[in-house]
Design an enzyme around this catalytic site. Structure first.
Site, PDB file in Angstrom:
ATOM      1  N   ASP A 706       0.921  -1.102  -0.092  1.00 19.54           N
ATOM      2  CA  ASP A 706      -0.278   0.068   0.079  1.00 19.54           C
ATOM      3  C   ASP A 706       0.984   1.320   0.125  1.00 19.54           C
ATOM      4  O   ASP A 706       1.950   1.124   0.298  1.00 19.54           O
ATOM      5  CB  ASP A 706      -0.791  -0.043   1.334  1.00 19.54           C
ATOM      6  CG  ASP A 706      -1.607   1.138   1.210  1.00 19.54           C
ATOM      7  OD1 ASP A 706      -2.413   1.592   0.188  1.00 19.54           O
ATOM      8  OD2 ASP A 706      -2.131   1.728   2.475  1.00 19.54           O
ATOM      9  N   ASP A1063      -1.381  -1.141   5.894  1.00 15.55           N
ATOM     10  CA  ASP A1063      -1.983  -0.606   7.103  1.00 15.55           C
ATOM     11  C   ASP A1063      -3.197  -0.314   7.656  1.00 15.55           C
ATOM     12  O   ASP A1063      -3.775  -0.125   8.888  1.00 15.55           O
ATOM     13  CB  ASP A1063      -0.889   0.844   7.655  1.00 15.55           C
ATOM     14  CG  ASP A1063      -1.333   1.970   6.942  1.00 15.55           C
ATOM     15  OD1 ASP A1063      -1.852   1.701   5.657  1.00 15.55           O
ATOM     16  OD2 ASP A1063      -1.506   2.986   7.342  1.00 15.55           O
ATOM     17  N   ASP A1067      -6.985  -2.540   3.400  1.00 14.26           N
ATOM     18  CA  ASP A1067      -5.985  -3.654   2.899  1.00 14.26           C
ATOM     19  C   ASP A1067      -6.153  -5.004   3.633  1.00 14.26           C
ATOM     20  O   ASP A1067      -5.623  -5.978   3.242  1.00 14.26           O
ATOM     21  CB  ASP A1067      -4.442  -3.216   3.434  1.00 14.26           C
ATOM     22  CG  ASP A1067      -4.195  -2.095   2.804  1.00 14.26           C
ATOM     23  OD1 ASP A1067      -4.362  -1.336   1.804  1.00 14.26           O
ATOM     24  OD2 ASP A1067      -3.428  -1.399   3.606  1.00 14.26           O
TER      25      ASP A1067
END
Length: 1359
Positions: A706, A1063, A1067
């Protein structure tokens, strides 16, 4: 009559098929909408329908929630590559393999065909996803249901990625039916509870007690008979899709048979328990032996098997009920049918409630559909009208629902000590241990048997303690009990939260720290912290439900509108506010394990099994060793008969050879390396909840990252603002220079000319007020981007009972009271507020720059709008645009819809945010690049920003100049996908091969989520293009949570071992799907990830890979060590058996406990090597490069042993062994083989403790080096033991000549040299030669699909 009614029932069960055809048109409309996305070259700027502000400000439902409620593709096995017909919902479906001439029919229900070389999933997953009790045909042809039941688009088996609930296309008109009456002024039916709304229905309030129910049933036996004639139970098995767990289960009904059950128990008794063990390990035979197949509606118990072959037996509870079916299962009305005229046969009075629990999910038998279903998405039809939500429920309905749904708690059942011990001890591994212990005791090896028993007991007790501790930790997470006020019979009543049931109205009291259930806010507002679900500790505002919210209830968690008013169980309550005299209230919607927190807890209790090849191969290898043991058993028996050994000794020794070839400690050694790796990771603040994933980390081929909060810093800093002003001396509108200090912003309103713009005050006002920030404990909290923007203004925020007020600290007359908020909408990509300032009223809007063309007066847009935006996005900055307009205070703003409010705005300027890289990002990606581990960015951010960050952190290699992005262009035949270079749009890729015009030119691809979806749905037949995207893509931008999830699975389909590091909330789905998910979050969202790093840096990825490689190599080394140890002892015992003797009790004890055990433990102590190398360690235990060197080692070991054994027999002092029992085993054969093999055990430990490139050098493993030194010293000291001493008798040693002692030492050294030389120079050549001769067809061909595709396409052109 019965057959006729049965046929009618079958027809009703198929009646939903006609409703399903509409799903095809909806699927097409979604495709059409998608196809129309952007026909201009700048379309990739406009793709975001999912995220603009990272954090809770986004309307996206957190992936930790949607991953439990969105259907994902899970069809892993080959027989699931085609469409599952919708007919299977209520009747027997045709085989999935059946051919269909109409291609359009293959897209019915939004389920696409997954085929082609690039879309089949990995072979190890195919093997794992395999039913054993049910045949594939039974599963495919069985009636089916799903927790995501949708009457217009059922999902009852395989769910491909084209899911029915499309959260991206908002232009589509809602379906007009009885549930979609969004006009709050429409007449709301005055429904009562129970079954009063049905003609001829029964009212529970007249029959509260179960005794009255029984009387009622006895009085209506004829009615009962008619019920079973009308709804006959015929299906003996079914399938069901648990969308929360992405899991398919098969359910089969059985009736108990006392003759069969009696026969089963007699069989177990007469086989002395061996039959019971066999039936326990192979439950299919136990099922068939104890019961008879039965229709589900008549079954006493059921067999449930999931797609991983895990089978359980559950009892079916049957209790008197005598209420409507819709009281416990959602009964969807037929098309055009009103609630008040619902057909009685679709909602009959059910005499009995038949239920069972599976994984804490309660299943109910539905007699209309003749299958078991869950009621996790049940809702009362009355709730479809918002006014009814506030009514609460009477006591009688509460009692009924308490009986149906159970108590509102998440209680994890704790096994008793006896149950845990039974599960451990009756495991095949421990059964083999027990067998070995009894065998050794029978052979008078009491000391050895006693030591192994103590070790096994310690292991079992340790497992017991760990299991208890784990369950207690989970119980602490899930336990919640509090006092709560509910509305009953027109009064507030204090009850325990355990007694809450769906429909209860309760007060959301400020003292309520944690929400006790899933609920809908029906009065007031509140602020909650959903970090328990999302991983982001950001306050989220909730507003009371409206009629529009109510009609979205059937969509449950899949409705973004519903999420605005939905309170999730377990989330923290921060603040409440009521806009009237009534308290803040919510209506209980789901309780217990049906809540989202319940789904999280279940995901912890039942993690997805991992099909890692090493673990599969290890048991294949154990089986192979067992075959060798059988050969040794046969040879030994023949030899014992030949030498005339007595029968008892012969049997004991022949069985003993099995325990030598397959040592009981062999499986346990697999976990030693992993245990040490976990300990080292823990010191690095990296925690793991799935130890089996550690070894998988050593095989990673690609890692997806990410961006925001992972590669870059979590928060965005305001770089400055660009104000829209008039060009000097002209009417033309341009951007002013960047203002990095708000004090330098021109906020005056005095104009020097009529056309002069004075936007400074309104840009400042928009920054100060256009947000959803709240004041909690005197701290401004909310979305991090909003917080930074507000802090930049240096204004202050305060709250009254009705409004949020922002004001300037220097000008007291400058203040805005927020009168109405229009929250950020993912599809609209903007948010707005209506504010009052003294006698004036303004609308302030902020959002993605691209949407300003749609909401602003274009005459107010600067002429250099595109140029400035292009500059900042290419430089990696995030840009937010602001606009405003003034409206009259005399109008009622509630009369205006959002579209009217957000129209004809005046553009004011840009806010520019910078997102800095984290300190460890660049170095980590460079290290992964050196190791040729592919890196991919998967983000919800703008594609140009993502490309810029990718170049800055060198995720896009510096030697790659060209990055191509796709745009959709419309032509007369449809849509064309054109790949243009991001800086030089004149350079395009070949539309068929996606290769540049210059052969061999290095390039990479960047794509947005919408185009990614378009390629996987509309271009699914273009397999080569999809594969090229997956092989070449470096940047995947504007990705929704489910698109991230899908990307991971598509990479896995090409045989990549995929890691994902993220995080935030978006996700969680991808973290769960990846082979190795690493969460940079301390929140419980990390439950979805095997690894959690408390240090929020991507360097943890490198640490996990290093430890994974070290652990994998260590596991291999330990396994090979135990195998070679077995081979050494097998050769020794075979030589001694030839002479009719054996090793002594204490010789066995010394070898196993004082040599093998310490060496096996300490050789696993080695830490990982400091650098990552390109070559990955092997995970194939039965590969030729593993087995051939091992076989060569065994041959060398045998040659040295046999040579010394034959040589000692020629010595003049040779003492011949005594044929017989183990009481007298002293002989020269015994002594020589025992003393020499002691060195062989040590030298193979040294040989297998190789260091680089995966482990640190052996010399750094101090405990192992000390162990080797002491073991060698003791083995030499054994030479000095005299046979006539007590110690000599104890160790069963005889005296040898000095020359022979020296010969043993020299032979040990030579043995080590030969094995090391062979390992370095010879064995690899033999392996190559073997592959060249016997595996010519596979020579040079990888088993990984992506490697072969790269080779075919020309790997030099790829990243």
């Amino acid at each position: 009559m019965g057959r006729q009614s049965g046929r009618e029932s079958s027809e009703r069960r198929r009646s939903s098929l006609s409703r399903r055809s509409s799903s095809l048109s909806r699927w097409r409309s979604r495709s059409d909408s998608l196809s129309s996305v952007g026909s201009t070259g700048s379309q990739f700027l406009d793709d975001n329908t999912n995220e603009i502000y990272s954090g809770a400000g986004s309307e996206i439902i957190p992936s930790s929630i949607t991953s439990f409620h969105y259907p994902h593709h899970f069809g892993r096995s080959s027989h699931r590559k085609s469409v599952v017909s919708g007919i299977s919902d209520f009747g027997r479906s045709p085989p999935v393999h059946s051919h269909n001439d109409n291609e359009d029919d293959e897209a019915i229900d939004g389920v696409s065909v997954r085929s082609g070389s690039g879309q089949s999933l990995r072979s190890d997953e195919i093997q794992m996803n395999n039913f054993k009790f049910f045949s594939p045909d039974e599963i495919e042809m069985a009636p089916g249901g799903s927790t995501l039941e949708n009457p217009e688009n059922p999902v009852d088996f395989d769910t491909a990625w084209d899911y029915s609930v499309d959260k991206y296309i908002v232009e589509e008109e809602p379906l007009q039916d009885h549930r979609r009456k969004s006009d709050s002024s429409s007449v709301t039916p005055d429904y009562d509870y129970g079954s009063i709304i049905y003609e001829g229905g029964r009212n529970r309030r007249d029959s509260d007690s179960s005794s009255s129910k029984h009387v009622l049933l006895e009085e209506n036996e004829n009615e009962l008979l008619r019920f079973y004639e009308q709804y006959p139970a015929t299906s003996e098995y079914q399938r069901y899709y648990l969308a929360e767990e992405d899991l398919v289960i098969g359910i089969a009904g059985y009736k108990s048979s006392w003759p069969r059950t009696t026969l089963y128990y007699l069989f177990c008794i007469f086989t002395c328990g061996l039959g019971y063990l066999a039936m326990r390990w192979f439950p299919k035979f136990r099922v068939n032996m104890k019961g008879n197949k039965s229709p589900l509606g008549k079954a006493d118990w059921a067999i449930i098997e999931n797609e991983y072959g895990e089978l359980v037996i559950v009892n079916i509870d049957k209790t008197a009920f005598n209420e409507r079916l819709s009281d416990f299962l959602t009964s969807s009305p037929q098309e055009g049918e009103d609630l008040t005229s619902r057909k009685l046969e679709n909602d009959p009075v059910v005499p009995y409630l038949q239920t069972f629990n599976y994984r804490y999910v309660k299943f109910f038998y539905n007699p209309v559909e003749d299958l078991f279903k869950t009621n996790s998405n049940w809702y009362d039809p009355r709730w479809l009208y918002a006014r009814n939500m506030k009514d609460g429920i009477p006591q009688s309905v509460q009692e009924e629902r308490l009986e149906i749904f159970g108590q509102n708690n998440i209680i994890i059942e704790e096994k008793s000590v006896v149950q845990i011990l039974a599960d451990e001890v009756l495991h095949p591994f421990y059964v083999f241990q027990i067998f070995s212990i009894f065998l050794w005791m029978a052979d008078d090896y009491y000391y050895y048997a006693g030591c192994i028993f103590v070790i096994s007991l310690i292991s079992v007790l340790n497992s017991l303690i760990e299991t208890k501790q784990t369950i207690h930790r989970l119980q602490e997470i899930s336990k919640l009990s509090c006092e709560i006020r509910v509305w009953r019979h027109g009064f507030w009543k204090q009850i325990d939260s355990h007694d809450l049931v769906p429909g209860d109205v309760f007060e959301v009291d400020p003292t309520l720290a944690v929400l006790p259930c899933d609920a809908i806010l029906i009065n007031g507002e509140c602020v909650v912290n959903e970090s328990m679900l999302t991983g982001e500790s950001v306050p989220v505002s909730k507003v009371q439900a409206t009629q529009e919210t109510a009609v979205a209830l059937p969509e449950s968690f899949t409705s973004p509108l519903l999420a605005k008013s939905f309170l999730y169980n377990g989330t923290k309550l921060l603040k409440t506010k009521s806009s009237n005299d009534e308290p803040v209230c919510a209506m209980c919607f789901k309780t217990g394990f049906n809540t989202t927190k319940g789904s999280l807890v279940r995901s912890m209790l039942f993690p997805k099994p991992i099909g890692f090849k090493f673990y599969q191969d290890s048991f294949k290898y154990i089986g192979f060793m067992g075959l060798i043991a059988c050969i040794g058993f046969t040879y030994s028996t023949y030899n014992f008969i030949k030498v005339g050994l007595d029968t008892r000794t012969m049997i004991l020794r022949a069985l003993d050879i099995i325990t030598i070839v397959v040592p009981p400690a062999l499986p346990a050694t697999l976990t030693i390396g992993t245990t040490f790796a976990l300990s080292r990771l823990k010191k690095l603040q990296i925690f793991c909840i799935s130890p089996t994933r550690v070894n998988v980390g050593g095989k990673l081929d690609v890692v997806c990252f990410d961006k925001t909060g992972t590669l870059t810093e979590d928060g965005l800093d305001v770089l400055g603002v660009h104000l829209a002003i008039n060009a000097k001396g002209r009417k033309e509108i341009v951007f002013d220079e960047l203002v990095s200090d708000i004090g330098h912003l021109d906020v005056g309103e005095t104009k020097s000319s009529s056309h002069e713009l004075k936007n400074g005050k309104y840009l400042l006002g928009g920054m100060a007020s256009c947000h959803s920030l709240r004041l909690i404990d005197n701290e401004v909290l909310g979305d991090p981007l909003d917080v930074r923007m507000f802090e930049f203004t240096k204004w202050q925020l305060s709250e009254t009972t009705t409004n949020v007020i922002v004001h300037s600290p220097t000008f007291t007359d400058d203040s805005y009271a927020i009168a109405r908020e229009f929250d950020f909408a993912a599809a609209l990509r903007r948010m707005s507020v209506v504010v009052d300032s003294e006698s004036r009223r303004f609308v302030f809007t902020k959002g993605a720059p691209e949407i300003m063309y749609n909401v602003c007066n274009n005459e107010t847009l600067p002429t250099n709008f595109e140029d400035l935006l292009h500059h900042y996005t290419h430089s990696g900055f995030r840009v937010i645009a602001c606009a405003y307009k003034e409206i009259s205070q005399e109008v009622n703003i509630s009369d205006f819809d959002r579209e009217e409010i957000e129209s004809d705005l005046t553009f004011t300027g840009f806010i520019v945010f910078e997102n800095k890289l984290k300190p460890a990002t660049k170095a980590t990606l460079q290290e992964l690049e050196r190791a040729k581990i592919r890196t991919v960015m998967c983000t919800g951010d703008n594609i140009l920003t993502a490309i810029s960050v990718g170049r800055e952190c060198e995720l896009i290699s510096p030697d790659i100049n060209d990055v191509y992005v796709p745009t959709l262009h419309e032509n007369e035949f449809g849509m064309d996908l054109i790949w243009e270079e991001v800086i030089n749009p004149g350079k395009i890729l070949d539309p068929n091969t996606l290769q540049p015009s210059i052969k061999g030119e290095k390039f990479t691809l960047a794509i947005t989520g919408d185009v990614f979806r378009y390629m996987l749905t509309e271009m699914k037949d273009e397999v080569d293009q999809v594969n090229t995207l997956l092989l070449k893509g470096s940047i995947f931008a504007r990705m929704s949570p489910d698109e991230k999830h899908e990307l991971v699975e598509r990479l896995q389909a090409l045989d990549y071992t995929v890691g994902f590091c993220g995080d935030g909330a978006n996700d969680c789905g991808a973290l769960k799907a990846a082979d190795v998910g690493i969460s940079l979050s301390e929140a419980e969202a990390s439950v979805a990830a095997p690894f959690t790093s408390r240090i929020f840096e991507v360097s943890c990825v490198v640490n996990v890979i290093k430890e994974g490689r070290s652990s994998l190599v260590t596991s291999f080394s330990c396994f090979k060590y135990m195998s070679l140890y077995s081979a050494i002892q097998f050769i020794t015992v075979t030589c001694l058996y030839k002479e009719g003797t054996n090793l002594g009790d204490f010789q066995f004890l010394y070898i196993d406990l004082f040599l093998i055990l310490p060496l096996a433990i300490f050789m696993s102590w080695s830490g990982p090597f400091g650098e990552l190398v390109i070559k990955r360690p092997s995970a194939n235990l039965v590969a030729p490069k593993i087995l051939i060197p091992m076989c060569c080692h065994i041959i060398v070991i045998m040659i040295f042993q046999v040579t010394l054994w034959l040589h000692v027999q020629k010595q003049p002092w040779y003492i011949k062994p005594v044929v017989g029992g183990d009481d007298e085993v002293k002989s020269s054969d015994n002594t020589v083989l025992f003393l020499f093999t002691n060195f062989q055990y040590i030298l193979i430990a040294v040989l297998l403790s190789s260091g680089p490139p995966y482990r640190e050098p052996m010399t750094k493993n101090v405990p192992f080096m000390i162990n080797v030194f002491l073991a060698t010293l003791i083995s030499i000291l054994l030479f000095g033991i005299d046979e006539n001493t007590r110690l000599g008798d104890f160790m069963d040693l005889t005296n040898l000549s000095s020359f022979f002692y020296a010969l043993i030492l020299v032979s040990a050294v030579l043995n080590l040299i030969v094995m090391m030389a062979g390992d370095k120079f010879l064995y690899s050549k033999i392996t190559w030669f073997y592959k060249k001769i016997f595996r010519r067809s596979q020579f040079g061909v990888s088993k990984k699909k992506y490697k072969n595709l790269l080779r075919e396409m020309g790997s030099t052109a790829f990243v």
